[in-house]
Design a protein around this motif. Sequence first.
Motif, PDB file in Angstrom:
ATOM      1  N   LEU A 106      26.333  -3.981  56.758  1.00 46.79           N
ATOM      2  CA  LEU A 106      26.470  -3.381  55.430  1.00 46.79           C
ATOM      3  C   LEU A 106      27.886  -3.571  54.875  1.00 46.79           C
ATOM      4  CD1 LEU A 106      24.375  -0.101  55.765  1.00 46.79           C
ATOM      5  CD2 LEU A 106      23.719  -2.268  54.675  1.00 46.79           C
ATOM      6  N   SER A 107      28.892  -3.542  55.749  1.00 47.46           N
ATOM      7  CA  SER A 107      30.268  -3.815  55.300  1.00 47.46           C
ATOM      8  C   SER A 107      30.368  -5.230  54.752  1.00 47.46           C
ATOM      9  CB  SER A 107      31.255  -3.655  56.463  1.00 47.46           C
ATOM     10  OG  SER A 107      31.342  -2.329  56.865  1.00 47.46           O
TER      11      SER A 107
ATOM     12  N   ILE B  96      28.329  -5.435  51.337  1.00 45.83           N
ATOM     13  CA  ILE B  96      28.993  -4.803  50.185  1.00 45.83           C
ATOM     14  C   ILE B  96      29.966  -5.773  49.516  1.00 45.83           C
ATOM     15  CG2 ILE B  96      31.018  -3.697  51.214  1.00 45.83           C
ATOM     16  CD1 ILE B  96      30.146  -1.116  49.767  1.00 45.83           C
ATOM     17  N   SER B  97      30.529  -6.685  50.286  1.00 42.67           N
ATOM     18  CA  SER B  97      31.474  -7.658  49.722  1.00 42.67           C
ATOM     19  C   SER B  97      30.770  -8.768  48.942  1.00 42.67           C
ATOM     20  CB  SER B  97      32.330  -8.271  50.836  1.00 42.67           C
ATOM     21  OG  SER B  97      31.544  -9.115  51.651  1.00 42.67           O
TER      22      SER B  97
ATOM     23  N   ASP C  63      28.280  -8.164  46.716  1.00 36.59           N
ATOM     24  CA  ASP C  63      27.739  -7.572  45.486  1.00 36.59           C
ATOM     25  C   ASP C  63      26.218  -7.678  45.398  1.00 36.59           C
ATOM     26  OD1 ASP C  63      30.188  -6.679  44.490  1.00 36.59           O
ATOM     27  OD2 ASP C  63      30.609  -8.618  43.554  1.00 36.59           O
TER      28      ASP C  63
ATOM     29  N   GLY D  54      22.514  -6.068  46.265  1.00 37.80           N
ATOM     30  CA  GLY D  54      21.966  -4.737  46.495  1.00 37.80           C
ATOM     31  C   GLY D  54      20.462  -4.818  46.619  1.00 37.80           C
TER      32      GLY D  54
ATOM     33  N   LEU E  77      28.198   3.528  53.614  1.00 36.56           N
ATOM     34  CA  LEU E  77      28.097   2.158  53.121  1.00 36.56           C
ATOM     35  C   LEU E  77      26.804   1.963  52.337  1.00 36.56           C
ATOM     36  CD1 LEU E  77      29.488   0.324  56.240  1.00 36.56           C
ATOM     37  CD2 LEU E  77      30.483   0.244  53.947  1.00 36.56           C
TER      38      LEU E  77
ATOM     39  N   ALA F  84      27.286   3.395  48.981  1.00 34.96           N
ATOM     40  CA  ALA F  84      28.159   2.560  48.154  1.00 34.96           C
ATOM     41  C   ALA F  84      27.413   1.341  47.607  1.00 34.96           C
ATOM     42  CB  ALA F  84      29.387   2.119  48.952  1.00 34.96           C
ATOM     43  N   ILE F  85      26.513   0.790  48.402  1.00 34.98           N
ATOM     44  CA  ILE F  85      25.728  -0.366  47.941  1.00 34.98           C
ATOM     45  C   ILE F  85      24.730   0.089  46.884  1.00 34.98           C
ATOM     46  CG2 ILE F  85      23.967  -2.062  48.640  1.00 34.98           C
ATOM     47  CD1 ILE F  85      25.518  -2.230  51.343  1.00 34.98           C
TER      48      ILE F  85
ATOM     49  N   VAL G 275      19.521   1.112  49.092  1.00 37.13           N
ATOM     50  CA  VAL G 275      19.317   0.680  50.474  1.00 37.13           C
ATOM     51  C   VAL G 275      18.239   1.549  51.097  1.00 37.13           C
ATOM     52  CG1 VAL G 275      20.365   0.432  52.761  1.00 37.13           C
ATOM     53  CG2 VAL G 275      21.712  -0.079  50.719  1.00 37.13           C
TER      54      VAL G 275
END
Length: 187
Positions: free
Chosen positions: A114-115, A118-119, A121, A123, A157, A160-161, A164
């Motif tokens: 997930l880290s 997230i980079s 973009d 989803g 995470l 933030a995404i 999910v």
Amino acid sequence: MAYISGFAGNYICDWFFWTLNWLNDFALPNFVMLANEVSTHSNAVAGHPTRWSKPALGRIKLNSDATICQGSNVMGLAWVLRDDEGKFLAAKNTVVPGNYLVKEAEALSIREALSWLISTDMGSVDVEIDSQVVFNALCSSSFSFAFGLLINDVRDLAFAIGDVEFHFVARSANCVAHAVAREAFSV
């Protein structure tokens, strides 16, 4: 004894990993995907998918897994990302030093996936895991302390995404990610 392409072992799983060493960067993802599709191995878990399936239209699917190399104090983490047509988008594996419990290694693999995601973009992701313990922890509010910190990281995470969803699947539906995790040790 019969030989398959020069392989002299007795088990299909050993042949699979032997074959991975001989494939180029283009053929490797295709072989892994094909092996997943024709696999007759089934470890059915009541009510949970035993075969990989495409995500819904407009979603992507991330399969995550971890393996522990006994006696080496390292583990392999991996994730595979595919689109709503089942097409391969990306895969990553890494070796992480440390002596973790299986549930911690599985949670760490999801956190790292997930880290990474997230980079990008991207989803609208369905995360499939074959650890019932990790899945249950992600769906509940009570957990053990050290393991709980990893679960909280995964939840943060995912938040933030955005969109999910976590799904528990049988190992047979997650075998591509498992194969990629095992390959981390061959590098």
